[in-house]
Write a protein that holds these residues in place. Sequence first.
Motif, PDB file in Angstrom:
ATOM      1  N   LEU A 256       0.814  -1.217   0.000  1.00  0.00           N
ATOM      2  CA  LEU A 256       0.000   0.000   0.000  1.00  0.00           C
ATOM      3  C   LEU A 256       0.847   1.266   0.000  1.00  0.00           C
ATOM      4  N   GLY A 257       2.069   1.175   0.535  1.00  0.00           N
ATOM      5  CA  GLY A 257       2.945   2.340   0.578  1.00  0.00           C
ATOM      6  C   GLY A 257       3.060   2.907   1.974  1.00  0.00           C
ATOM      7  N   PRO A 258       4.164   3.630   2.247  1.00  0.00           N
ATOM      8  CA  PRO A 258       4.391   4.181   3.592  1.00  0.00           C
ATOM      9  C   PRO A 258       3.364   5.237   3.972  1.00  0.00           C
ATOM     10  N   SER A 259       2.617   4.936   4.996  1.00  0.00           N
ATOM     11  CA  SER A 259       1.575   5.842   5.487  1.00  0.00           C
ATOM     12  C   SER A 259       1.043   5.290   6.795  1.00  0.00           C
ATOM     13  N   LEU A 260       0.731   6.176   7.722  1.00  0.00           N
ATOM     14  CA  LEU A 260       0.179   5.739   8.997  1.00  0.00           C
ATOM     15  C   LEU A 260      -1.200   5.112   8.809  1.00  0.00           C
ATOM     16  N   VAL A 261      -1.974   5.648   7.894  1.00  0.00           N
ATOM     17  CA  VAL A 261      -3.296   5.086   7.603  1.00  0.00           C
ATOM     18  C   VAL A 261      -3.162   3.680   7.041  1.00  0.00           C
ATOM     19  N   ASN A 262      -2.187   3.473   6.161  1.00  0.00           N
ATOM     20  CA  ASN A 262      -1.982   2.140   5.583  1.00  0.00           C
ATOM     21  C   ASN A 262      -1.520   1.140   6.633  1.00  0.00           C
ATOM     22  N   VAL A 263      -0.703   1.587   7.584  1.00  0.00           N
ATOM     23  CA  VAL A 263      -0.281   0.712   8.674  1.00  0.00           C
ATOM     24  C   VAL A 263      -1.485   0.323   9.529  1.00  0.00           C
ATOM     25  N   MET A 264      -2.357   1.276   9.826  1.00  0.00           N
ATOM     26  CA  MET A 264      -3.561   0.970  10.592  1.00  0.00           C
ATOM     27  C   MET A 264      -4.428  -0.041   9.859  1.00  0.00           C
ATOM     28  N   LEU A 265      -4.574   0.141   8.554  1.00  0.00           N
ATOM     29  CA  LEU A 265      -5.371  -0.783   7.750  1.00  0.00           C
ATOM     30  C   LEU A 265      -4.743  -2.173   7.759  1.00  0.00           C
ATOM     31  N   ALA A 266      -3.418  -2.229   7.592  1.00  0.00           N
ATOM     32  CA  ALA A 266      -2.725  -3.522   7.571  1.00  0.00           C
ATOM     33  C   ALA A 266      -2.873  -4.251   8.900  1.00  0.00           C
ATOM     34  N   LEU A 267      -2.695  -3.540  10.002  1.00  0.00           N
ATOM     35  CA  LEU A 267      -2.805  -4.163  11.317  1.00  0.00           C
ATOM     36  C   LEU A 267      -4.236  -4.613  11.609  1.00  0.00           C
ATOM     37  N   ALA A 268      -5.211  -3.845  11.129  1.00  0.00           N
ATOM     38  CA  ALA A 268      -6.611  -4.230  11.336  1.00  0.00           C
ATOM     39  C   ALA A 268      -6.948  -5.486  10.536  1.00  0.00           C
ATOM     40  N   VAL A 269      -6.442  -5.577   9.308  1.00  0.00           N
ATOM     41  CA  VAL A 269      -6.750  -6.720   8.442  1.00  0.00           C
ATOM     42  C   VAL A 269      -6.198  -8.015   9.021  1.00  0.00           C
ATOM     43  N   VAL A 270      -4.981  -7.970   9.571  1.00  0.00           N
ATOM     44  CA  VAL A 270      -4.344  -9.218  10.018  1.00  0.00           C
ATOM     45  C   VAL A 270      -4.756  -9.623  11.431  1.00  0.00           C
ATOM     46  N   GLY A 271      -5.470  -8.766  12.152  1.00  0.00           N
ATOM     47  CA  GLY A 271      -5.720  -9.053  13.555  1.00  0.00           C
ATOM     48  C   GLY A 271      -7.102  -9.533  13.939  1.00  0.00           C
ATOM     49  N   TRP A 272      -8.079  -9.419  13.044  1.00  0.00           N
ATOM     50  CA  TRP A 272      -9.453  -9.757  13.443  1.00  0.00           C
ATOM     51  C   TRP A 272      -9.688 -11.260  13.544  1.00  0.00           C
ATOM     52  N   ALA A 273      -8.833 -12.062  12.890  1.00  0.00           N
ATOM     53  CA  ALA A 273      -9.071 -13.509  12.841  1.00  0.00           C
ATOM     54  C   ALA A 273      -9.037 -14.149  14.227  1.00  0.00           C
ATOM     55  N   SER A 274      -8.183 -13.661  15.121  1.00  0.00           N
ATOM     56  CA  SER A 274      -8.113 -14.224  16.471  1.00  0.00           C
ATOM     57  C   SER A 274      -9.424 -14.026  17.223  1.00  0.00           C
ATOM     58  N   TYR A 275     -10.039 -12.857  17.046  1.00  0.00           N
ATOM     59  CA  TYR A 275     -11.341 -12.614  17.674  1.00  0.00           C
ATOM     60  C   TYR A 275     -12.391 -13.558  17.107  1.00  0.00           C
ATOM     61  N   ALA A 276     -12.359 -13.746  15.781  1.00  0.00           N
ATOM     62  CA  ALA A 276     -13.354 -14.608  15.145  1.00  0.00           C
ATOM     63  C   ALA A 276     -13.258 -16.040  15.673  1.00  0.00           C
ATOM     64  N   ARG A 277     -12.053 -16.561  15.799  1.00  0.00           N
ATOM     65  CA  ARG A 277     -11.906 -17.936  16.269  1.00  0.00           C
ATOM     66  C   ARG A 277     -12.324 -18.076  17.726  1.00  0.00           C
ATOM     67  N   LEU A 278     -11.972 -17.087  18.548  1.00  0.00           N
ATOM     68  CA  LEU A 278     -12.347 -17.134  19.957  1.00  0.00           C
ATOM     69  C   LEU A 278     -13.861 -17.081  20.129  1.00  0.00           C
ATOM     70  N   VAL A 279     -14.513 -16.143  19.428  1.00  0.00           N
ATOM     71  CA  VAL A 279     -15.963 -15.985  19.555  1.00  0.00           C
ATOM     72  C   VAL A 279     -16.680 -17.214  19.003  1.00  0.00           C
ATOM     73  N   ARG A 280     -16.220 -17.742  17.883  1.00  0.00           N
ATOM     74  CA  ARG A 280     -16.853 -18.932  17.306  1.00  0.00           C
ATOM     75  C   ARG A 280     -16.807 -20.103  18.281  1.00  0.00           C
ATOM     76  N   SER A 281     -15.651 -20.329  18.906  1.00  0.00           N
ATOM     77  CA  SER A 281     -15.537 -21.451  19.844  1.00  0.00           C
ATOM     78  C   SER A 281     -16.477 -21.270  21.030  1.00  0.00           C
ATOM     79  N   LYS A 282     -16.652 -20.038  21.459  1.00  0.00           N
ATOM     80  CA  LYS A 282     -17.569 -19.766  22.564  1.00  0.00           C
ATOM     81  C   LYS A 282     -19.019 -19.971  22.132  1.00  0.00           C
ATOM     82  N   VAL A 283     -19.370 -19.513  20.923  1.00  0.00           N
ATOM     83  CA  VAL A 283     -20.735 -19.637  20.427  1.00  0.00           C
ATOM     84  C   VAL A 283     -21.101 -21.099  20.205  1.00  0.00           C
ATOM     85  N   LEU A 284     -20.157 -21.900  19.726  1.00  0.00           N
ATOM     86  CA  LEU A 284     -20.428 -23.322  19.504  1.00  0.00           C
ATOM     87  C   LEU A 284     -20.842 -24.030  20.794  1.00  0.00           C
TER      88      LEU A 284
END
Length: 284
Positions: free
Chosen positions: A136-164
Amino acid sequence: MDRRREWLEVIPSDRLARVGLGIVLGLLTLAIFGPMVSPYDPVTQDLSNRLESPSLSHPLGTDQLGRDVLTRLLHGARLSFGIAVAVTSVRLVVGTAVGLVAGYAGGWVDEALMRLVDTLLAFPGIVLALVIAGILGPSLVNVMLALAVVGWASYARLVRSKVLSLREREFVTAARLLGRSRTHVVIRHLIPNVIAPVVVLATLDIGGVILGTAGLSFLGLGAQPPTPEWGTMLASGRNYLRQAWWLVNAPGICIMLAVLGFNLLGDSLRDQLSPTQSAQMEQL
């Protein structure tokens, strides 16, 4: 009422939680009010005072361009905490929504969403964020986007296991038999029971986001000079390590304290609010 009392009693009952909370509140106070009190501008250069050692007028010295290091740290704290809260909020909302849908819907929906989650979790988060930010290129906004994209999966797996485990419980079955809609079951019965582990993970995650943001900025992919961001300050000060140790030590200690504070607080919350989730959290 019992759940509210449990949440209120967590912090006073644990020494590590109090230490972590004290560190976090201290840094937050400095981030909010520090820039208002400091008489210096974080980006204004004063080459006549460059690399000045710590003194009464400049408690943490000045950098290679004569800017007050303490002032830049305070502005950097506000920026780092703001980014961490924003990124963690996006991760939490997206991951929780995906986990709820996957766990409650089941079938091919669950299978498709979990394969996406598995794909994201197959890569080290910081490496994947580095690749995305680099594309995406050097930018604080792009870093925020990158960190948000790679981090939500842990929440999804935790919540799914609890919901099951929750969707087969008696109170959920009773709600279905009474004709309650899926939306009603999710909002009234599932979400309140997944809040505790999600909050614990988010508390631990904030420190990781601060560290990730600083790391990517240190590599030149995040905040760009003259933005007073802790990682950028580390990068610009490393060439003066021998003659001006405070340029690296000051932001480094701030990053360490921020991560330590949130980790201590998150560990204590995990042990006291959801002790049965400890093993699951270790695997995320």
